[in-house]
Design a protein around this motif. Structure first.
Motif, mmCIF file in Angstrom:
data_model
loop_
_atom_site.group_PDB
_atom_site.id
_atom_site.type_symbol
_atom_site.label_atom_id
_atom_site.label_comp_id
_atom_site.label_asym_id
_atom_site.label_seq_id
_atom_site.Cartn_x
_atom_site.Cartn_y
_atom_site.Cartn_z
ATOM 1 N N TYR A 121 0.839 -1.205 0.000
ATOM 2 C CA TYR A 121 0.000 0.000 0.000
ATOM 3 C C TYR A 121 0.867 1.246 0.000
ATOM 4 C CZ TYR A 121 -4.166 2.756 1.107
ATOM 5 O OH TYR A 121 -5.214 3.639 1.055
ATOM 6 N N LEU A 122 0.456 2.239 -0.759
ATOM 7 C CA LEU A 122 1.097 3.558 -0.756
ATOM 8 C C LEU A 122 0.013 4.630 -0.640
ATOM 9 C CD1 LEU A 122 3.811 3.272 -3.585
ATOM 10 C CD2 LEU A 122 4.199 3.270 -1.119
ATOM 11 N N ASN A 123 0.120 5.442 0.384
ATOM 12 C CA ASN A 123 -0.846 6.535 0.554
ATOM 13 C C ASN A 123 -0.640 7.619 -0.500
ATOM 14 O OD1 ASN A 123 -2.083 5.430 2.872
ATOM 15 N ND2 ASN A 123 -0.448 6.259 4.179
ATOM 16 N N ALA A 124 -1.657 8.352 -0.722
ATOM 17 C CA ALA A 124 -1.574 9.476 -1.659
ATOM 18 C C ALA A 124 -0.732 10.591 -1.062
ATOM 19 C CB ALA A 124 -2.970 9.969 -2.003
ATOM 20 N N ARG A 125 -0.181 11.396 -1.940
ATOM 21 C CA ARG A 125 0.592 12.576 -1.572
ATOM 22 C C ARG A 125 1.714 12.255 -0.560
ATOM 23 N NH1 ARG A 125 -4.812 14.145 -1.550
ATOM 24 N NH2 ARG A 125 -5.393 15.650 -3.180
ATOM 25 N N GLN A 126 2.523 11.263 -0.893
ATOM 26 C CA GLN A 126 3.629 10.880 -0.006
ATOM 27 C C GLN A 126 4.799 11.830 -0.177
ATOM 28 O OE1 GLN A 126 4.224 6.738 -1.164
ATOM 29 N NE2 GLN A 126 3.646 6.121 0.921
ATOM 30 N N ASP A 127 5.547 11.983 0.889
ATOM 31 C CA ASP A 127 6.817 12.709 0.803
ATOM 32 C C ASP A 127 7.959 11.693 0.848
ATOM 33 O OD1 ASP A 127 6.887 11.871 3.426
ATOM 34 O OD2 ASP A 127 6.468 13.866 4.259
ATOM 35 N N ASP A 128 9.181 12.203 0.828
ATOM 36 C CA ASP A 128 10.344 11.303 0.779
ATOM 37 C C ASP A 128 10.456 10.421 2.019
ATOM 38 O OD1 ASP A 128 11.027 12.311 -1.668
ATOM 39 O OD2 ASP A 128 12.439 13.812 -0.868
ATOM 40 N N ASP A 129 10.061 10.922 3.147
ATOM 41 C CA ASP A 129 10.209 10.158 4.386
ATOM 42 C C ASP A 129 9.285 8.955 4.437
ATOM 43 O OD1 ASP A 129 12.121 11.932 5.238
ATOM 44 O OD2 ASP A 129 10.686 13.204 6.340
ATOM 45 N N SER A 130 8.133 9.025 3.773
ATOM 46 C CA SER A 130 7.168 7.924 3.801
ATOM 47 C C SER A 130 7.224 7.041 2.567
ATOM 48 C CB SER A 130 5.758 8.486 3.971
ATOM 49 O OG SER A 130 5.445 9.373 2.894
ATOM 50 N N ALA A 131 8.214 7.240 1.691
ATOM 51 C CA ALA A 131 8.331 6.453 0.461
ATOM 52 C C ALA A 131 8.745 5.018 0.784
ATOM 53 C CB ALA A 131 9.335 7.101 -0.475
ATOM 54 N N GLY A 132 8.350 4.096 -0.101
ATOM 55 C CA GLY A 132 8.754 2.702 0.057
ATOM 56 C C GLY A 132 10.183 2.489 -0.418
ATOM 57 N N ILE A 133 10.936 1.627 0.318
ATOM 58 C CA ILE A 133 12.341 1.363 0.004
ATOM 59 C C ILE A 133 12.498 -0.119 -0.322
ATOM 60 C CG2 ILE A 133 14.706 1.425 0.819
ATOM 61 C CD1 ILE A 133 13.495 4.175 0.396
ATOM 62 N N LEU A 134 13.093 -0.409 -1.460
ATOM 63 C CA LEU A 134 13.360 -1.779 -1.900
ATOM 64 C C LEU A 134 14.821 -1.911 -2.290
ATOM 65 C CD1 LEU A 134 10.222 -2.314 -4.197
ATOM 66 C CD2 LEU A 134 10.507 -3.046 -1.813
ATOM 67 N N LYS A 135 15.363 -3.102 -2.022
ATOM 68 C CA LYS A 135 16.770 -3.352 -2.371
ATOM 69 C C LYS A 135 16.874 -4.562 -3.286
ATOM 70 C CE LYS A 135 18.953 -1.265 1.675
ATOM 71 N NZ LYS A 135 19.931 -1.429 2.779
ATOM 72 N N PHE A 136 17.731 -4.425 -4.319
ATOM 73 C CA PHE A 136 17.964 -5.490 -5.287
ATOM 74 C C PHE A 136 19.478 -5.732 -5.418
ATOM 75 C CE2 PHE A 136 13.986 -3.469 -6.366
ATOM 76 C CZ PHE A 136 13.155 -4.523 -6.677
#
Length: 460
Positions: A94-109
């Motif tokens: 889930y991703l909320n609307a109007r996100q800022d950088d602090d609430s962004a999702g982080i993935l590693k590959f």
């Protein structure tokens, strides 16, 4: 008039837009620009051939509607590939609307860089799929983000070859190092140096440091030294500590340390000289004139056209330190001397003397073979040609003759002389006795009978 024109324009636009499109707009279709994907970190900063690289991806919803079931997938292309056990596709619930950088999702590959990758910048696509809404009003959008990864070759060098496995003692020897750039990037400002911790092997005519300005990947360069081992060094294996310094892509100094072994010691040399000759027996002085010890030294006379050996043709004299010598004795007959004496008996050295003294006669060089074990444990053979002189004496064994052998002509003459003397003495004794007997016989036949006194008177 203007109001009528505007109304007619709106009616025209509504007639052009398809029905499904209108429905989609009414339900709130996702704007692809609402999902933002960015590469926030790369470890290491520059990908290295043959090594993995970790990518950190940030995914953020900047739109006005909430998103769910977000899928992020990386599609690697050469020189990048999948790492075993690592997924190339990951999900965010889930991703909320109007996100800022602090609430962004982080993935590693994680990706693997091919070991033969060339330097350069390569593209990687990151594809994002997201849903919004529920049931029949839900919609899906897909976006693709292209990121760029830099690949830099590995800086690495290797001392591939050393041309010497062993060097002799107290002898100037060439020593060569072949340095090869086995990495994928050029090497610059390289400095190579070496040192023997025991101080036995040292460079001559230069110090132990050489400089290489630049070396391309796969290229090699040869570094030349002249070295010498201490004359008092014990034979054995010595260590060379080798240090190679170079600058990497960011001008940081890096060191490569390695070691090599060089054996000090090995073969030696001999000097053989004629010592003396007596009645077919010759003595040879054998000296170790090299700088290394000789173990289990064997001296022998090989088969040759000019000489023949009576008895044993070889002798073991043991170990010879450098500077030591020994005496080896052999019974040797000169084949050529025997032939010359037979063809020209008057030309012998003994014929010219006649007084029992001796003379020396020059002979062809005698081939002498020396076998020994060097400091490395290898058996070495050395052949020498030794000029010799054979002794000849009147009444003694002939030069080059067998021990105890006499000159045939001289012996025959001696025997004839003895026979003549004996015969003459016998004949003289017989004649003397005969003469004596004859003399006695004559004396007894001429003696007159003794006269009686009366008869003598008559005569007077």
């Amino acid at each position: 008039m203007k109001k009528v024109s505007i109304l007619m324009l709106l009616i025209l636009l509504l007639s052009i837009i398809p029905l499904n499109a209108g429905t989609a707009l009414a339900s709130g279709l996702i704007d692809s620009s609402s999902v933002q994907v960015s590469l926030t970190n790369q470890n290491p900063d520059v990908a290295r051939p043959g090594e993995p690289v970790e990518l950190t991806v940030s995914i953020k919803n900047v739109g006005t509607k909430d998103l769910k079931d977000i899928t992020v997938e990386i599609t690697p292309e050469y020189p990048f590939g999948k790492v075993s056990g690592e997924a190339l596709k990951k999900e965010v619930a889930y991703l909320n609307a109007r996100q800022d950088d602090d609430s962004a999702g982080i993935l590693k590959f994680k990706l693997m860089t091919d070991s033969n990758a060339s330097e350069g910048t390569y593209e990687i696509d990151i594809t994002t799929t997201a849903k919004s809404g529920d049931g029949s009003s839900s919609s899906t959008s897909t976006t693709t983000k292209t990121v760029y990864l830099e690949v830099r070759g590995k800086e690495y060098a290797q001392i591939v070859t050393i041309n010497k496995a062993n060097i002799d003692v107290a002898k100037e020897e060439p020593l060569e190092f072949i340095v090869t750039n086995t990495g994928n990037s050029p090497l610059k400002n390289m400095v190579i140096s070496w040192k023997d911790p025991e101080g036995v092997i040292l460079p001559v005519y230069s110090d132990n440091t050489k400089y290489i300005k630049y070396l391309e990947p796969g290229d090699s360069i040869t570094i030349y030294y002249s070295v010498m081992a201490d004359v008092n060094a014990d034979p054995g294996l010595y260590t060379l500590d080798i240090n190679l310094t170079f600058e990497d892509y960011e001008s940081n100094a890096k060191n490569i340390r390695t070691t090599a072994g060089i054996f000090v010691g090995g073969e030696t040399d001999f000097d053989i000289s004629f010592s003396e000759s007596d009645a077919g027996e010759i003595s040879l002085s054998v000296a170790n004139v090299g700088n290394n010890i000789a173990y289990s030294v064997k001296v022998s006379i090989p088969e040759q056209d000019e000489y023949r050996v009576s008895g044993s043709s070889s002798t073991i004299v043991g170990n010879l330190e450098k500077g030591d010598y020994t005496i080896a004795t052999f019974d040797v007959m000169s084949k050529g001397a025997a032939n010359r004496d037979t063809e020209n008996p008057e030309g012998r050295a003994t014929a010219a003397l006649g007084n029992g003294s001796s003379a020396f006669r020059a002979e062809p060089s005698l081939k002498v073979r020396i076998e020994y074990t060097d400091a490395r444990g290898e058996r070495i053979t050395v052949d020498k040609d030794v000029p010799i002189e054979m002794t000849a004496a009147a009444g003694a064994p002939a030069a080059g003759g067998r021990p105890g052998a006499r000159d045939s002509g001289s012996s025959l003459r001696s025997y004839l002389t003895y026979i003549v003397i004996i015969v003459a003495a016998g004949a003289g004794a017989v004649l003397y006795r005969r003469k004596k007997l004859e003399k006695i016989g004559k004396g007894s036949g001429d003696k007159k009978p003794e006269e009686k006194p009366e008869e003598r008177k008559h005569v007077l």
